[in-house]
Scaffold this motif. Structure first.
Motif, PDB file in Angstrom:
ATOM      1  N   LEU A  60       0.838  -1.193   0.000  1.00 19.35           N
ATOM      2  CA  LEU A  60       0.000   0.000   0.000  1.00 19.35           C
ATOM      3  C   LEU A  60       0.876   1.247   0.000  1.00 19.35           C
ATOM      4  O   LEU A  60       2.024   1.206   0.432  1.00 19.35           O
ATOM      5  CB  LEU A  60      -0.893   0.009   1.245  1.00 19.35           C
ATOM      6  N   ASP A  78      -5.161   5.748   7.637  1.00 13.70           N
ATOM      7  CA  ASP A  78      -5.974   4.541   7.657  1.00 13.70           C
ATOM      8  C   ASP A  78      -5.784   3.775   6.345  1.00 13.70           C
ATOM      9  O   ASP A  78      -6.064   4.315   5.269  1.00 13.70           O
ATOM     10  CB  ASP A  78      -7.443   4.929   7.833  1.00 13.70           C
ATOM     11  N   PRO A  79      -5.309   2.517   6.410  1.00 11.76           N
ATOM     12  CA  PRO A  79      -5.072   1.746   5.180  1.00 11.76           C
ATOM     13  C   PRO A  79      -6.314   1.592   4.302  1.00 11.76           C
ATOM     14  O   PRO A  79      -6.210   1.450   3.096  1.00 11.76           O
ATOM     15  CB  PRO A  79      -4.606   0.377   5.681  1.00 11.76           C
ATOM     16  N   TRP A 119      -6.563   3.718   1.134  1.00 11.75           N
ATOM     17  CA  TRP A 119      -5.848   3.347  -0.086  1.00 11.75           C
ATOM     18  C   TRP A 119      -6.609   2.304  -0.898  1.00 11.75           C
ATOM     19  O   TRP A 119      -6.262   2.042  -2.043  1.00 11.75           O
ATOM     20  CB  TRP A 119      -4.464   2.824   0.243  1.00 11.75           C
ATOM     21  N   TRP A 120      -7.628   1.697  -0.313  1.00  7.09           N
ATOM     22  CA  TRP A 120      -8.403   0.683  -1.041  1.00  7.09           C
ATOM     23  C   TRP A 120      -9.652   1.265  -1.688  1.00  7.09           C
ATOM     24  O   TRP A 120     -10.600   0.565  -1.973  1.00  7.09           O
ATOM     25  CB  TRP A 120      -8.788  -0.460  -0.100  1.00  7.09           C
TER      26      TRP A 120
END
Length: 192
Positions: free
Chosen positions: A29, A55-56, A59-60
């Motif tokens: 990521l 917050d990952p 990226w989605w």
């Protein structure tokens, strides 16, 4: 720290980030990094690159759209920038206790993507990689510092070498691209 020494220290820090990312492999990521001046002695400049807690899930974003359609990671960076530079948002960097009182020297964005340009295909071929028409996998580490410099380290997947560019006075075409624009806006917001 004097400006040219800061630039050299930032290049060293970014190179270390690229080496660490390369050692971890691909398909990671993106990462937004703060470049902090931790110089103790003026003859030994030092910049630390620390990941900023994003917050990952942000990226989605591409998985929340039409199946088969992927949004580029810079879309997430634009969303972060818009949120953190909104007039009603408190100063964002000062809320981050782990960074203490270190001086912010710049920001960097590390992301993987596909280079579908003719130059990208030629670069891949020069490294002995197949230049497929869908694009060449590239990891780009882009940074801007408080002196207005632009930095970029590019690594083509499978290549042992990188291409590093430092622009002391980046041209308007570079300054106007999405990632440097976002990094500059975030730097300005953090310094206000």
């Amino acid at each position: 720290m004097r400006s040219r020494h800061r630039a050299a220290a930032i290049v060293a820090a970014l190179t270390a980030v690229d080496h660490a990312a390369n050692a971890q492999g691909w398909d990671a990521l993106p990462v937004l990094l703060g470049l902090f001046d931790t110089t103790i002695h003026r003859h030994q400049p030092r910049i630390n690159a620390d990941e900023l807690g994003i917050d990952p899930a942000l990226w989605w974003l591409h998985s929340q759209t039409v199946p088969g359609m992927r949004l580029p990671y810079w879309v997430g960076l634009k969303a972060i920038t818009a949120h953190l530079t909104a007039p009603d948002t408190p100063p964002w960097l000062t809320r981050r206790a782990p960074f203490g009182h270190r001086r912010l020297a710049g920001l960097a964005f590390l992301a993987e993507g596909l280079d579908t340009s003719e130059t990208g295909r030629r670069d891949a071929a020069a490294h002995g990689l197949s230049a497929n028409p869908d694009g060449t996998p590239v990891r780009a580490l882009t940074a801007c510092d408080i002196d207005g410099r632009h930095y970029q380290i590019l690594r083509i997947r499978g290549s042992a070498t990188t291409t590093t560019v430092v622009l002391d006075d980046p041209p308007a075409l570079v300054r106007a691209t999405v990632i440097p624009t976002c990094l500059r806006r975030l730097l300005t917001a953090a310094r206000d």
